[in-house]
Scaffold this motif. Structure first.
Motif, PDB file in Angstrom:
ATOM      1  N   ILE A   2      -4.081  77.422  40.904  1.00 16.14           N
ATOM      2  CA  ILE A   2      -2.934  78.168  41.430  1.00 16.14           C
ATOM      3  C   ILE A   2      -1.680  77.295  41.356  1.00 16.14           C
ATOM      4  CG2 ILE A   2      -4.455  79.424  43.011  1.00 16.14           C
ATOM      5  CD1 ILE A   2      -3.027  77.928  45.318  1.00 16.14           C
ATOM      6  N   THR A   3      -0.537  77.954  41.233  1.00 19.05           N
ATOM      7  CA  THR A   3       0.750  77.243  41.234  1.00 19.05           C
ATOM      8  C   THR A   3       1.638  77.837  42.331  1.00 19.05           C
ATOM      9  OG1 THR A   3       1.637  78.752  39.553  1.00 19.05           O
ATOM     10  CG2 THR A   3       0.655  76.694  38.780  1.00 19.05           C
ATOM     11  N   VAL A   4       2.326  76.957  43.028  1.00 17.70           N
ATOM     12  CA  VAL A   4       3.259  77.354  44.081  1.00 17.70           C
ATOM     13  C   VAL A   4       4.614  76.755  43.735  1.00 17.70           C
ATOM     14  CG1 VAL A   4       3.742  77.359  46.551  1.00 17.70           C
ATOM     15  CG2 VAL A   4       1.368  77.294  45.750  1.00 17.70           C
ATOM     16  N   THR A   5       5.651  77.587  43.726  1.00 16.29           N
ATOM     17  CA  THR A   5       6.960  77.116  43.300  1.00 16.29           C
ATOM     18  C   THR A   5       8.006  77.254  44.401  1.00 16.29           C
ATOM     19  OG1 THR A   5       8.738  77.427  41.674  1.00 16.29           O
ATOM     20  CG2 THR A   5       7.526  79.388  42.330  1.00 16.29           C
TER      21      THR A   5
ATOM     22  N   ALA B 251       4.599  73.723  47.594  1.00 20.04           N
ATOM     23  CA  ALA B 251       4.442  73.278  46.206  1.00 20.04           C
ATOM     24  C   ALA B 251       3.295  72.274  46.075  1.00 20.04           C
ATOM     25  CB  ALA B 251       5.750  72.674  45.698  1.00 20.04           C
ATOM     26  N   SER B 252       3.076  71.491  47.112  1.00 21.11           N
ATOM     27  CA  SER B 252       1.996  70.496  47.072  1.00 21.11           C
ATOM     28  C   SER B 252       0.610  71.133  47.089  1.00 21.11           C
ATOM     29  CB  SER B 252       2.123  69.538  48.261  1.00 21.11           C
ATOM     30  OG  SER B 252       2.072  70.244  49.493  1.00 21.11           O
ATOM     31  N   ASP B 253       0.533  72.438  47.388  1.00 20.62           N
ATOM     32  CA  ASP B 253      -0.751  73.136  47.381  1.00 20.62           C
ATOM     33  C   ASP B 253      -1.163  73.578  45.979  1.00 20.62           C
ATOM     34  OD1 ASP B 253      -1.339  73.057  50.182  1.00 20.62           O
ATOM     35  OD2 ASP B 253       0.223  74.561  50.487  1.00 20.62           O
ATOM     36  N   SER B 254      -0.270  73.402  45.007  1.00 21.17           N
ATOM     37  CA  SER B 254      -0.627  73.733  43.619  1.00 21.17           C
ATOM     38  C   SER B 254      -1.787  72.856  43.164  1.00 21.17           C
ATOM     39  CB  SER B 254       0.572  73.509  42.688  1.00 21.17           C
ATOM     40  OG  SER B 254       1.639  74.355  43.012  1.00 21.17           O
TER      41      SER B 254
END
Length: 228
Positions: free
Chosen positions: A92-95, A71-74
């Motif tokens: 980009i979004t990472v969930t 998630a911190s890579d969003s």
């Protein structure tokens, strides 16, 4: 791929910018010169230069793969050079959740067709997805897909989806771009408009003059020449 007015182009190999935790992402920087660097929120992404303890990244030429996303890579990514050249931006979004909304990673053009896909992490073929734009419900689908067959600028906004019993996705921004007009096209178009208006005005004046003549409002007199 959308080519920007810059020295190089930054794209995702995937067609959407939304990812589940632990999925991988491939960045590609198409450039004129070598030596590009991948950046995120003004900070250099170390994973795309050397192998870190956190994730494995394999830069191959202009390609960089981050194999395990968190998630911190969003965030917002771009590539740049030491000389200050910079590509377009990709967000980009990472969930950590179980539902994501797949949408275009780059702006779409007015008139294009766009398909939004609501994807659930656990494989399931029997679910109904509800779609929302700016918090307002806009439709439901038993396939998980919603297609806008012809987008307009008014379709731009924040979209998300919800699967009953599965969860809700993060919001994704759909950007819609207007077609670019070149200066030469604009000038030519303006010339034809002005010429058409001029012709219409001249024809209208001629018809008005003929109307006055026919109604006898303009009298034509003749002078008899003296006899020789």
């Amino acid at each position: 791929m959308m080519r920007m007015l810059m020295q190089f182009l930054f794209v995702l190999f995937q067609t959407n910018p939304s990812f589940f935790k632990y999925e991988s992402v491939i960045f590609y920087c198409e450039e004129i010169s070598n030596g590009h660097m991948l950046y995120k929120m003004k900070e250099e992404v170390e994973q795309c230069n050397t192998t870190s303890n956190k994730t494995t990244a394999t830069p191959t030429g202009s390609q960089c793969t981050i194999h395990y996303l968190y998630a911190s890579d969003s965030g917002e990514y771009w590539c740049g050079t030491a000389g200050g050249n910079r590509s377009n931006n990709i967000y980009i979004t990472v969930t950590d959740g179980s539902v994501i909304l797949e949408s275009p990673a780059v702006p779409v053009m007015v008139g294009d067709a766009v398909t939004l896909r609501c994807r659930i992490k656990m494989v399931s073929s029997n679910f109904t997805a509800d779609f929302y734009k700016n918090g307002r419900h806009i439709g439901s689908s038993s396939t998980g897909n919603m297609t806008i067959h012809e987008v307009y600028k008014t379709d731009e906004g924040l979209y998300k989806c919800n699967i009953s019993g599965g969860g809700e996705s993060l919001a994704s921004w759909l950007s819609v771009s207007l077609p670019c007009l070149t200066v030469s096209y604009t000038e030519t178009h303006l010339y034809f408009i002005l010429r058409t208006v001029f012709n219409i005005v001249m024809v209208a004046l001629l018809l008005l003059l003929l109307g006055f003549l026919c109604c006898g409002k303009i009298k034509v007199t003749t002078t008899n020449s003296p006899a020789c």
